[in-house]
Design an enzyme around this catalytic site. Structure first.
Site, PDB file in Angstrom:
ATOM      1  N   ASP A  46      25.515  69.129  31.817  1.00 48.67           N
ATOM      2  CA  ASP A  46      25.402  70.062  32.947  1.00 48.67           C
ATOM      3  C   ASP A  46      25.472  69.319  34.275  1.00 48.67           C
ATOM      4  OD1 ASP A  46      25.124  72.366  31.370  1.00 48.67           O
ATOM      5  OD2 ASP A  46      23.043  71.837  30.966  1.00 48.67           O
ATOM      6  N   GLY A  47      24.944  68.099  34.297  1.00 52.19           N
ATOM      7  CA  GLY A  47      24.986  67.290  35.520  1.00 52.19           C
ATOM      8  C   GLY A  47      26.443  67.066  35.953  1.00 52.19           C
ATOM      9  N   ASN A 123      22.559  75.976  40.547  1.00 49.31           N
ATOM     10  CA  ASN A 123      21.284  76.093  39.831  1.00 49.31           C
ATOM     11  C   ASN A 123      20.157  76.592  40.742  1.00 49.31           C
ATOM     12  OD1 ASN A 123      21.892  75.362  37.227  1.00 49.31           O
ATOM     13  ND2 ASN A 123      21.161  73.264  37.396  1.00 49.31           N
ATOM     14  N   GLU A 124      19.825  75.802  41.758  1.00 46.30           N
ATOM     15  CA  GLU A 124      18.668  76.156  42.582  1.00 46.30           C
ATOM     16  C   GLU A 124      18.562  75.326  43.843  1.00 46.30           C
ATOM     17  OE1 GLU A 124      18.275  72.876  40.966  1.00 46.30           O
ATOM     18  OE2 GLU A 124      17.388  74.058  39.373  1.00 46.30           O
ATOM     19  N   ARG A 149       0.871  77.561  49.830  1.00 42.81           N
ATOM     20  CA  ARG A 149       0.341  76.200  49.979  1.00 42.81           C
ATOM     21  C   ARG A 149       0.323  75.578  48.587  1.00 42.81           C
ATOM     22  NH1 ARG A 149      -3.462  73.563  53.786  1.00 42.81           N
ATOM     23  NH2 ARG A 149      -3.219  75.397  55.079  1.00 42.81           N
TER      24      ARG A 149
END
Ligand code: NAP
Length: 266
Positions: A46-47, A123-124, A149
């Site tokens: 996937d990388g 992805n994100e 927080r």
């Protein structure tokens, strides 16, 4: 004739396979074009696919991705090395289906910079403080929702929901749901500080705006890239207009992919 390129993770096995795929496709009369390919074949995990996505993120409308995985998880990769001949014949000879998955648009605004920075994630995006806790207001669709927080926040695409988001207890979303998911990283919850504590799934027309409230340096990641931002005013996340396109030569239902990647067995 179709223009293609093949990207390798860089290990010996993936490099050898890359050469084989290249020479097969050239034998079929396809054109190798690293700059403007219509199809990008990745060999690795996937990388490798994430890297290829970012390499061609300025021409997503004209690019289809297909992944061969060599050993790693390969959630995005449908093919294994033994199937390379079959895949090459498919690419050269058969019409293929395109599936489109939603992406995340991230707009970073700086205190001392006029122009915002716009990025796309497959992805994100994660936001963390470089030192101590991240303190950030979370606005949803223009209204303040909470003051977060804790360690950080992760905003993922549906196809990224099986990546970092999953490790944070987020839900796995089918990529047909044009949405983003906000997941917390170790929020502080007590009498003084309070967050919702559950991952949130936002639809296409809802924007999530994060405004860091402490002076600290903020670390932003987009997929496998880490960016450091000193004076961030806000980070705006929503479903992007662009989509990523995957070439499909046979059905591989999403839930089968999830099962094979995380549960295993036949
Ligand atoms: P990495 O740390 O070398 O590998 C991350 C792992 O996540 C690899 O096993 C990778 O698969 C897998 N992966 C990537 N995208 C996925 C997806 N959409 N669904 C399921 N698994 C997926 O990092 P990397 O290779 O550069 O990839 C960057 C990604 O790592 C980030 O986008 C983030 O999602 C993920 N990550 C996860 C955690 C965590 O789970 N705690 C922490 C940091 C980052 P392959 O082995 O096939 O490459």
């Amino acid at each position: 004739m179709m223009k293609f390129t093949v990207k390798s993770r860089g290990d010996d096995f993936s490099n050898t396979l890359q050469q084989r795929v290249m020479s097969y496709l050239l034998d079929f009369g396809l054109i190798h074009d690293e700059k403007d390919p219509e199809m990008v074949i990745t060999i690795g995990g996937d990388g490798t696919l994430l890297q290829a996505f970012h390499d061609y993120s300025d021409r997503l409308e004209d690019t289809a991705f297909v992944g061969i995985h060599t050993g790693h998880l390969g959630f995005y990769a449908d093919w294994v090395p033994d199937e390379v001949e079959k895949l090459v014949i498919h690419i050269a000879k058969t019409p293929y289906q395109i599936v489109e998955y939603p992406l995340l648009e991230v707009v970073i605004r700086h205190i001392d910079q006029k122009e915002p920075e716009r990025l796309l994630a497959l992805n994100e995006c994660t936001i963390k403080s470089m030192e101590g806790s991240l303190v950030s207001s979370v606005e949803i669709k223009g209204d303040t929702f909470e003051i977060f927080r804790g360690d950080g926040l992760c905003i993922s695409t549906p196809s990224g929901s099986t990546a970092y988001n999953k490790a944070l207890g987020g839900a796995i979303l089918h990529p047909s749901l044009a949405s983003i998911q906000v997941a917390e990283m170790a929020s502080i919850n007590n009498r003084v500080y309070r967050t919702v504590g559950s991952p949130l799934v936002l639809p296409q027309h809802h924007t999530c705006l994060l405004k860091p409230l402490n002076e600290r340096e903020v670390q932003v990641t987009i997929d496998h890239y880490t960016l450091e931002h000193r004076r961030v005013k806000s980070i705006q996340c929503r479903v992007a207009e662009e989509k990523v396109r995957f070439a499909r030569f046979r059905p591989f239902p999403f839930w089968k992919r999830v099962k094979e990647s995380f549960i295993g067995g036949s």
